[in-house]
Write a protein that holds these residues in place. Structure first.
Motif, PDB file in Angstrom:
ATOM      1  N   GLU A   1      16.809 -17.772  79.610  1.00 42.29           N
ATOM      2  CA  GLU A   1      17.763 -17.760  78.509  1.00 42.29           C
ATOM      3  C   GLU A   1      17.065 -18.115  77.189  1.00 42.29           C
ATOM      4  OE1 GLU A   1      18.199 -19.174  81.461  1.00 42.29           O
ATOM      5  OE2 GLU A   1      19.857 -18.013  82.294  1.00 42.29           O
TER       6      GLU A   1
ATOM      7  N   GLU B   1      15.265 -15.040  76.029  1.00 39.93           N
ATOM      8  CA  GLU B   1      16.219 -14.073  75.463  1.00 39.93           C
ATOM      9  C   GLU B   1      16.658 -14.502  74.063  1.00 39.93           C
ATOM     10  OE1 GLU B   1      18.060 -12.561  79.754  1.00 39.93           O
ATOM     11  OE2 GLU B   1      19.189 -14.008  78.534  1.00 39.93           O
ATOM     12  N   HIS B   2      16.866 -15.801  73.907  1.00 41.55           N
ATOM     13  CA  HIS B   2      17.233 -16.315  72.586  1.00 41.55           C
ATOM     14  C   HIS B   2      16.096 -16.080  71.591  1.00 41.55           C
ATOM     15  CE1 HIS B   2      18.886 -18.891  69.476  1.00 41.55           C
ATOM     16  NE2 HIS B   2      17.695 -19.456  69.395  1.00 41.55           N
TER      17      HIS B   2
ATOM     18  N   GLU C   1      13.859 -13.750  71.660  1.00 39.72           N
ATOM     19  CA  GLU C   1      13.791 -12.325  71.315  1.00 39.72           C
ATOM     20  C   GLU C   1      14.826 -11.998  70.230  1.00 39.72           C
ATOM     21  OE1 GLU C   1      12.075 -10.095  75.272  1.00 39.72           O
ATOM     22  OE2 GLU C   1      14.237 -10.382  75.191  1.00 39.72           O
ATOM     23  N   GLU C   2      16.008 -12.585  70.399  1.00 38.37           N
ATOM     24  CA  GLU C   2      17.075 -12.316  69.441  1.00 38.37           C
ATOM     25  C   GLU C   2      16.749 -12.932  68.076  1.00 38.37           C
ATOM     26  OE1 GLU C   2      21.743 -13.343  69.455  1.00 38.37           O
ATOM     27  OE2 GLU C   2      20.843 -12.854  71.404  1.00 38.37           O
TER      28      GLU C   2
ATOM     29  N   ARG D   1      10.802  -7.944  70.927  1.00 40.91           N
ATOM     30  CA  ARG D   1      10.757  -8.137  72.379  1.00 40.91           C
ATOM     31  C   ARG D   1       9.482  -8.888  72.746  1.00 40.91           C
ATOM     32  NH1 ARG D   1      13.998  -4.811  75.472  1.00 40.91           N
ATOM     33  NH2 ARG D   1      13.340  -6.232  77.112  1.00 40.91           N
TER      34      ARG D   1
END
Lengths: 434, 241
Positions: B108, B111-112, B114-115, B120
């Motif tokens: 998680e 993913e955070h 990357e955002e 990526r």
């Protein structure tokens, strides 16, 4: 049981923030063991270590004294210290390198004297930037102090030490992979025979490869004697050992405990160690010895931290890392992530490992993503069987090094212990924990 | 050509190669080993301190220093995760998602990241400030989920903590804690075998002489190959198919 055995390798770093400096090292009895060793005959130093029956702390648990005794006679011998700690969830060597580099150095110098090595290479995992700085600075201090170099403390014994950085490759933790890497090559483990670097190691010369925690124990053994060390622990598991506890515990960390006396349950629950699971959670499973070891369920949590006892239940203490998984853990996801690690780190020399790990990762991934099929479970076990026939413990090997047979344990453990969970993933087409 | 990680002026170093200081340190490193090739990985770390990645020019220089071909340097370096064969941003952020971090929200966190960075894992932000990587266990499992920035460790990190870290890095507030690329910037060997200075100098001279010989040999081979290529052209490109 929590014994009152005093810590051996973490005593200094627990008490002092500047435990990495020469000043603190000398103030806490540092380099006394080296002086004592240099006044002894090299064979007598080796005999004390044999008496201690110190098992290698890297993962394979090979007796250090025996490793030394296997060196073939040769004008040139090398000692290589393995600080390439990369086994998932193992972080004890990281601590020792950063917080007590002189202890590693002193142990290495004593070992070099005992085996007659003229040059020592301390291979530090490249990712440990601070560790490399501390190790090199300790070495610089030791040179100035006269503990390394020519005619150490006027004994006539000379040895040179080099701190060597790795560059990110799990496989270099394998002793022959490490030697290839140290020779400036890709870290491909060497084809056996010869089985041991003691016969043919660095640059083809007889070499001892020892783990940094193994080295950290040597000064204590020389000062207090092999018998004192062997009186701690039980059976073949002598002395104390540093266990790296992580996962779903309140207080993860490195804990040095007397071997074979303390249990997994003590390590996980005792207030001085892990302090138990988070509120309202129950233990689902735990990994007893690094990502390469088969998992245990809660029914084995009272087993002592003993190499023999864990082996009786078809697993290993391995690198000394214990990963705790509570009831919120998806077994499929956990096993998938470990499998992906091996798929990434496979060096690619042997087909069963290179190809098998990739297949296993893809199949595990599709089950976790809800696209699995029921026959995938048999397929997984079949591919595992091709890497390590019969899936027995200790594992059989179809590959040059033990990375291959390290892949199946997390998969077959998860399937054997949590088959229903796999089936739910497949039936529902989704991860029930997502 | 210089990598995007360069912060010093372009006049400070030759295009893509090693600066004089790095070259001096490289020679010290080569002299430590019984075989020069053993210095390959350490030399690559020195190159990355200068450029953030292994430039083709630097690989030629490393090859010269240790007596192998540039292809052997690339072939070896490409085996190792920390050695970059493409340019990277000023800060390489490596988020761990291996088992201990996975159990504590590592995926998680990635993913955070990357955002937040808008890129990526495996790629570099448009401003060349950050390269994001997903890394394997970095042995900081008691501080999971954790990450490294230019191999300095941070953890445990919340998503807010990650945002704050990125802001501090971008604003240059962590220049002391997070040095530039290359893990050997603050590592310098001061001791060495306690031998007479003359012996050290003699050893250095011998090493320099060997270096010159290897360089000359390599240049002779190149010259011969060029000559052969020239001839081959005239003869109708023997073996060029």
């Amino acid at each position: 049981m929590i014994t009152d055995a005093a810590p051996i390798v973490t005593a200094r770093l627990r008490q002092h923030a500047d435990s990495h400096t020469l000043e603190r090292y000398l103030a806490t009895g540092g380099y006394r063991a080296l002086r004592k060793a240099l006044s002894m005959h090299p064979e007598d130093v080796a005999a004390e270590v044999s008496k201690a029956s110190l098992l290698g702390r890297g993962g394979a648990g090979f007796p250090a004294g025996r490793k030394w005794s296997m060196l073939r006679p040769n004008p040139v011998r090398y000692l290589t210290v393995n600080g390439d700690e990369s086994e998932p969830a193992t972080f004890k060597d990281h601590l020792l390198i950063e917080c007590d580099p002189h202890q590693i150095l002193e142990g290495s110098l004593i070992t070099a004297y005992a085996i007659g090595a003229a040059q020592v290479f301390i291979y530090v995992r490249g990712e440990f930037a601070l560790g490399l700085e501390r190790m090199q600075s300790a070495l610089n201090e030791a040179y100035r102090y006269g503990a390394v170099g020519r005619d150490i403390f006027g004994s006539g014994f000379s040895v040179d030490v080099v701190v060597h950085p790795g560059a990110g490759a799990y496989i270099c933790g394998d002793e022959t992979g490490l030697l290839e890497s140290l020779e400036g090559k890709r870290g491909f483990p060497r084809i056996k025979p010869p089985y041991y670097p003691a016969a043919m190691g660095l640059y083809g010369e007889p070499t001892v490869v020892n783990n940094v925690e193994t080295m950290s124990n040597i000064p204590w053994i020389v000062l207090h004697g092999g018998d004192a060390f062997a009186s701690l622990g039980e059976g073949s598991s002598t002395g104390t050992r540093l266990f790296a506890l992580s996962g779903h515990v309140r207080r993860p960390g490195n804990y040095e405990v007397e071997m074979a006396k303390t249990t997994f349950s003590d390590l996980i629950h005792a207030p001085v160690y892990g302090q138990g699971l988070r509120a309202g959670r129950t233990l689902k499973a735990f990994i007893p010895g690094g990502a390469s070891s088969p998992w245990f369920g809660p029914e084995l949590v009272d087993l002592p931290l003993s190499q023999d006892e864990v082996a009786k239940h078809s697993s290993m203490l391995g690198s000394g890392s214990v990963v705790v998984m509570d009831d919120t853990t998806c077994a499929v996801r956990a096993a998938w992530r470990i499998t992906r690690f091996f798929a990434r780190e496979s060096c690619g020399q042997c087909t069963p490992c290179r190809v098998g790990s990739g297949w296993l990762e893809k199949i595990m991934r599709r089950i976790e993503d809800g696209a699995g099929r029921e026959e995938d479970l048999d397929l997984l076990l079949d591919v595992c069987d091709n890497i390590s026939p019969e899936l027995v413990w200790p594992p059989q090997q179809t590959t040059i090094c033990p990375l291959g047979p390290s892949i199946p344990p997390s998969i077959y453990s998860a399937i054997r212990m949590f088959r229903d969970e796999f089936l739910v993933h497949i039936k529902d087409g989704a991860c029930p924990y997502a | 050509m210089t990598g995007p990680a360069d912060t010093a002026g372009p006049e400070a170093r030759p295009a893509g190669g090693l600066s004089p200081e790095a070259l001096a340190q490289a020679r010290e490193l080569v002299a430590l080993y019984p075989e020069p090739r053993s210095a390959l990985v350490p030399l690559c770390h020195l190159v990355q301190a200068e450029h953030g990645w292994l430039t083709p020019q630097a690989m030629v220089e490393v090859a010269d220093l240790i007596g192998v071909t540039p292809a052997e340097v690339l072939g070896t370096a490409s085996f190792y995760d920390m050695l970059h064969t493409e340019p990277v941003g000023k800060y390489v952020i490596g988020v761990c998602t291996n088992i201990a971090c996975l159990l504590n929200g590592g995926i998680e966190l990635l993913e955070h990241a990357e955002e937040r960075l808008g890129t990526r894992a495996g790629a570099t932000t448009a401003d060349n400030l950050f390269t994001l990587e997903e890394v394997e266990c970095i042995a900081l499992c008691d501080k999971a989920p954790c990450l490294t920035v230019n191999w300095r460790f941070f953890g445990p990190l919340t998503h807010d903590g990650f945002d704050a870290l990125v802001e501090d890095l971008a604003a240059g507030r962590l220049e002391g804690e997070v040095p530039r690329h290359g893990i050997l910037n603050r590592v310098r060997r001061e001791g060495g075998l306690r031998v007479a200075r003359e012996e050290v100098l003699a050893e250095r001279a011998a090493s320099d002489q060997a270096l010159e010989q290897r360089k000359a040999a390599r240049e002779a081979v190149e010259k011969r190959e060029q000559a052969q290529q020239g001839q081959g052209g005239k003869q109708g490109g023997k073996g060029s198919a």
